[in-house]
Design an enzyme around this catalytic site. Structure first.
Site: not given
Ligand code: PAF
Length: 282
Positions: A29-30, A33, A57, A146
């Site tokens: 986290l930065h 977030h 993903q 972003k």
């Molecule tokens: O943007 C992200 O950090 C990811 O794509 C998410 C939305 C948490 C899904 O894994």
């Protein structure tokens, strides 16, 4: 802050909460977030965050194994933001069996831009986001601009599947020189970090040229190509720099230009081994 990894424990903890605001993340986290957590607080209560690096993903040649994992530092930051519950499932918790049911976004949105260069990316994102939403059942969920295309894909998914959740967009947070904050900035060497600002600079140049007016689809293409060439000359490997309509991320035709359709310019380019993305609304 309660840290919960199990779906049933999460449900027990959140029972009766019908105004929860949710921010899904992959951790590391930065400030970007944390700004999402603050925006979430303005739209609901309590704030629930999740940290889960979603294998679905990542492509086979992407950075799943080396994606930065900084759980303890993340927990400290979320505690300071007053987050009520951190949902941090393991892969076994979230995918106890092979995830065979998946959400496939339509190709006109899911297979363009990021989807073209990262096949299956949005399928993985939609699948995990739908599952996380099913676990948390929030009133609102916050996603950063972003990841502009991701935000649109998720918003459309929620709309089409009639999910009872409002998707709230959050502005991009930038470093002082303009570079959009991203967990992947941590991969940049010192020299690359200094160069990285050229991505947003280039987008600003594209924006200026578009705003000068007298445009045609061919003129827009020439502006995009010039921008890619400029980055390539500086040592970048651009995937795309593309001006699109904000409403559907398709290219603007003459009629769109005549009716002053709102536009956005999106970019993805590799600097060394690091792939950066950014965008600018015009
Ligand atoms: O943007 C992200 O950090 C990811 O794509 C998410 C939305 C948490 C899904 O894994």
């Amino acid at each position: 802050m309660k840290i919960i990894s199990n779906i049933q424990d999460l449900r027990d903890q959140l029972r009766g909460q019908n105004r929860a605001a949710f921010v899904p993340t992959m951790g590391n986290l930065h400030e970007g977030h944390l700004s999402l957590m603050r925006l979430a607080r303005q739209h609901g209560d309590p704030v629930i965050a999740s940290i889960f690096v979603n294998r679905l993903q990542f492509g086979p040649n992407e950075d799943f194994d080396k994606y930065p994992r900084t759980f303890e530092a993340d927990v400290e930051k979320l505690e300071k933001e007053g987050v009520y519950v951190l949902f941090a499932p393991t892969e076994k918790d979230l995918y106890p069996e092979p995830q065979e049911y998946r959400v496939d976004p339509p190709s006109n949105l899911g297979n363009i831009l990021e989807g073209e260069f990262r096949p299956g990316f949005f399928k993985g994102v939609c699948t995990v986001v739908l599952k996380l939403l099913a676990c948390v059942q929030p009133k609102v969920a916050v996603f950063g601009k972003k990841d502009y295309q991701q935000l649109m894909v998720i918003r459309q998914m929620c709309h089409q599947l009639a999910l009872p959740v409002d998707v709230i967009p959050a502005e991009t947070i930038r470093a002082e020189d303009g570079l959009a904050l991203s967990s992947r900035n941590g991969y940049l060497s010192q020299d690359e970090r200094a160069e990285a600002v050229q991505l947003i600079q280039t987008l600003k140049e594209v924006q200026e040229k578009i705003l000068e007016g007298n445009l045609s689809p061919e003129a827009i293409l020439a502006i995009e190509q010039a921008a890619c060439e400029k980055l390539a000359e500086r040592g970048w490997a651009p995937d795309y720099i593309s001006v699109r309509k904000r409403k559907d991320l398709l290219s603007a035709n003459n009629a769109d230009i005549a009716s002053a359709e709102k536009l956005v310019v999106l970019a993805a380019a590799k600097l060394g081994k690091t792939r950066l993305i950014d965008n600018l609304e015009i």
